[in-house]
Design a protein around this motif. Structure first.
Motif, PDB file in Angstrom:
ATOM      1  N   GLY A   1      52.570  -4.203  43.889  1.00  0.00           N
ATOM      2  CA  GLY A   1      52.991  -5.139  42.829  1.00  0.00           C
ATOM      3  C   GLY A   1      51.226  -5.414  41.706  1.00  0.00           C
ATOM      4  N   ILE A   2      51.793  -6.420  41.307  1.00  0.00           N
ATOM      5  CA  ILE A   2      50.591  -6.888  40.081  1.00  0.00           C
ATOM      6  C   ILE A   2      50.601  -8.260  40.223  1.00  0.00           C
ATOM      7  N   PHE A   3      49.679  -8.827  39.896  1.00  0.00           N
ATOM      8  CA  PHE A   3      49.018  -9.674  40.488  1.00  0.00           C
ATOM      9  C   PHE A   3      48.337 -10.095  38.423  1.00  0.00           C
ATOM     10  N   THR A   4      49.137 -11.642  37.674  1.00  0.00           N
ATOM     11  CA  THR A   4      48.608 -12.295  36.911  1.00  0.00           C
ATOM     12  C   THR A   4      47.723 -13.475  37.090  1.00  0.00           C
ATOM     13  N   ALA A   5      47.081 -13.482  36.381  1.00  0.00           N
ATOM     14  CA  ALA A   5      46.192 -15.005  36.826  1.00  0.00           C
ATOM     15  C   ALA A   5      46.624 -15.827  36.022  1.00  0.00           C
ATOM     16  N   PRO A   6      47.095 -16.770  36.059  1.00  0.00           N
ATOM     17  CA  PRO A   6      47.472 -17.975  35.806  1.00  0.00           C
ATOM     18  C   PRO A   6      46.361 -18.973  34.928  1.00  0.00           C
ATOM     19  N   TYR A   7      45.254 -18.980  35.618  1.00  0.00           N
ATOM     20  CA  TYR A   7      43.851 -19.408  34.920  1.00  0.00           C
ATOM     21  C   TYR A   7      43.140 -18.970  34.581  1.00  0.00           C
ATOM     22  N   ASP A   8      42.507 -19.621  33.570  1.00  0.00           N
ATOM     23  CA  ASP A   8      40.545 -18.845  33.329  1.00  0.00           C
ATOM     24  C   ASP A   8      39.822 -19.179  34.840  1.00  0.00           C
ATOM     25  N   HIS A  20      49.057   7.802  55.888  1.00  0.00           N
ATOM     26  CA  HIS A  20      49.442   8.644  56.984  1.00  0.00           C
ATOM     27  C   HIS A  20      48.274   9.455  57.928  1.00  0.00           C
ATOM     28  N   LYS A  21      48.093   9.651  59.136  1.00  0.00           N
ATOM     29  CA  LYS A  21      47.630   9.942  59.996  1.00  0.00           C
ATOM     30  C   LYS A  21      46.990  11.334  59.557  1.00  0.00           C
ATOM     31  N   ASN A  22      45.904  12.171  59.060  1.00  0.00           N
ATOM     32  CA  ASN A  22      45.326  13.428  59.202  1.00  0.00           C
ATOM     33  C   ASN A  22      45.807  13.663  57.343  1.00  0.00           C
ATOM     34  N   GLU A  23      46.552  12.377  56.924  1.00  0.00           N
ATOM     35  CA  GLU A  23      46.285  12.790  55.040  1.00  0.00           C
ATOM     36  C   GLU A  23      45.240  11.635  54.402  1.00  0.00           C
ATOM     37  N   LYS A  24      44.580  12.192  53.186  1.00  0.00           N
ATOM     38  CA  LYS A  24      43.432  11.587  52.788  1.00  0.00           C
ATOM     39  C   LYS A  24      44.616  10.619  51.452  1.00  0.00           C
ATOM     40  N   ILE A  25      43.942   9.431  51.212  1.00  0.00           N
ATOM     41  CA  ILE A  25      44.460   8.563  49.990  1.00  0.00           C
ATOM     42  C   ILE A  25      43.402   8.718  49.349  1.00  0.00           C
ATOM     43  N   GLU A  26      44.204   7.805  47.765  1.00  0.00           N
ATOM     44  CA  GLU A  26      42.564   8.012  46.450  1.00  0.00           C
ATOM     45  C   GLU A  26      43.706   6.542  46.040  1.00  0.00           C
ATOM     46  N   ALA A  27      42.424   5.350  45.466  1.00  0.00           N
ATOM     47  CA  ALA A  27      43.378   4.524  45.049  1.00  0.00           C
ATOM     48  C   ALA A  27      42.308   4.434  43.923  1.00  0.00           C
ATOM     49  N   VAL A  28      42.746   3.812  42.767  1.00  0.00           N
ATOM     50  CA  VAL A  28      41.826   2.558  41.526  1.00  0.00           C
ATOM     51  C   VAL A  28      43.121   1.440  41.934  1.00  0.00           C
ATOM     52  N   LEU A  29      42.000   0.618  41.804  1.00  0.00           N
ATOM     53  CA  LEU A  29      41.950  -1.096  41.345  1.00  0.00           C
ATOM     54  C   LEU A  29      41.557  -1.142  39.672  1.00  0.00           C
ATOM     55  N   SER A  30      42.729  -1.842  38.772  1.00  0.00           N
ATOM     56  CA  SER A  30      42.144  -1.787  37.469  1.00  0.00           C
ATOM     57  C   SER A  30      42.762  -3.272  37.046  1.00  0.00           C
ATOM     58  N   MET A  31      42.424  -4.083  36.189  1.00  0.00           N
ATOM     59  CA  MET A  31      42.324  -5.235  35.545  1.00  0.00           C
ATOM     60  C   MET A  31      42.304  -4.584  34.233  1.00  0.00           C
ATOM     61  N   SER A  32      43.770  -5.476  33.893  1.00  0.00           N
ATOM     62  CA  SER A  32      44.387  -5.305  32.434  1.00  0.00           C
ATOM     63  C   SER A  32      44.766  -3.307  31.964  1.00  0.00           C
ATOM     64  N   ASN A  33      44.786  -2.480  33.088  1.00  0.00           N
ATOM     65  CA  ASN A  33      44.447  -1.908  32.684  1.00  0.00           C
ATOM     66  C   ASN A  33      43.561  -0.977  32.341  1.00  0.00           C
ATOM     67  N   VAL A  79      45.910  -7.313  37.444  1.00  0.00           N
ATOM     68  CA  VAL A  79      45.179  -6.517  37.962  1.00  0.00           C
ATOM     69  C   VAL A  79      45.907  -5.375  39.533  1.00  0.00           C
ATOM     70  N   CYS A  80      45.914  -4.853  39.531  1.00  0.00           N
ATOM     71  CA  CYS A  80      46.917  -3.953  40.181  1.00  0.00           C
ATOM     72  C   CYS A  80      46.085  -2.358  40.850  1.00  0.00           C
ATOM     73  N   VAL A  81      46.656  -2.728  42.350  1.00  0.00           N
ATOM     74  CA  VAL A  81      46.294  -0.996  42.649  1.00  0.00           C
ATOM     75  C   VAL A  81      47.331  -0.297  42.944  1.00  0.00           C
ATOM     76  N   ASP A  82      46.722   1.496  41.830  1.00  0.00           N
ATOM     77  CA  ASP A  82      47.370   2.336  41.754  1.00  0.00           C
ATOM     78  C   ASP A  82      46.775   3.489  42.900  1.00  0.00           C
ATOM     79  N   LEU A  83      48.730   3.959  43.470  1.00  0.00           N
ATOM     80  CA  LEU A  83      47.659   4.829  44.539  1.00  0.00           C
ATOM     81  C   LEU A  83      47.325   6.417  43.611  1.00  0.00           C
ATOM     82  N   VAL A  84      46.406   6.897  43.912  1.00  0.00           N
ATOM     83  CA  VAL A  84      46.318   7.966  42.984  1.00  0.00           C
ATOM     84  C   VAL A  84      46.654   9.262  43.672  1.00  0.00           C
ATOM     85  N   MET A  85      46.362   9.124  45.028  1.00  0.00           N
ATOM     86  CA  MET A  85      46.858  11.136  46.178  1.00  0.00           C
ATOM     87  C   MET A  85      47.225  10.111  47.679  1.00  0.00           C
ATOM     88  N   GLY A  86      48.192  10.942  48.113  1.00  0.00           N
ATOM     89  CA  GLY A  86      48.296  10.423  49.581  1.00  0.00           C
ATOM     90  C   GLY A  86      49.584   9.656  49.610  1.00  0.00           C
TER      91      GLY A  86
END
Length: 107
Positions: A1-8, A20-33, A79-86
């Motif tokens: 999902g995507i979190f949108t800030a309601p306030y400063d 999954h077991k024995n599978e690498k995962i990689e992710a990136v946390l992004s703020m406004s892309n 703010v969102c998290v994108d799964l890059v691998m796995g």
């Protein structure tokens, strides 16, 4: 999902990704892309390893990646998290969680 800030303000974000077991995962946390943080279930890997590998690339017995970060956001920043691998594991239980909360308003 995507979190949108309601306030400063300053926000705390927590994310637990379960792969999954024995599978690498990689992710990136992004703020406004814009990538803010990166996580790799295989552990830290310095840049340039493709030319000089430090160790064998062995799968990890379990795949878990965690983000905990405080970010200053302005209203409508995202703010969102994108799964890059796995692939993420799926179950009747919540194995992957992403949450954000306002710590205090104003920046």
């Amino acid at each position: 999902g995507i979190f949108t800030a309601p306030y400063d303000g300053r926000y705390f974000f927590s994310c637990i990704l379960t792969g999954h077991k024995n599978e690498k995962i990689e992710a990136v946390l992004s703020m406004s892309n814009y990538g803010i943080a990166r996580v790799d279930s295989a552990g830290y890997q310095p840049e340039g390893l493709e030319n000089k590998p430090v160790a064998e690339n062995k799968p990890t017995p379990g795949s878990l990646a965690v983000f905990n970060i405080i970010l200053p956001l302005q209203k409508d920043d995202t703010v969102c998290v994108d799964l890059v691998m796995g692939k993420l594991a799926h179950s009747g239980e919540p194995l992957t969680i992403f949450s954000g909360m306002l710590l205090y308003d104003g920046i």
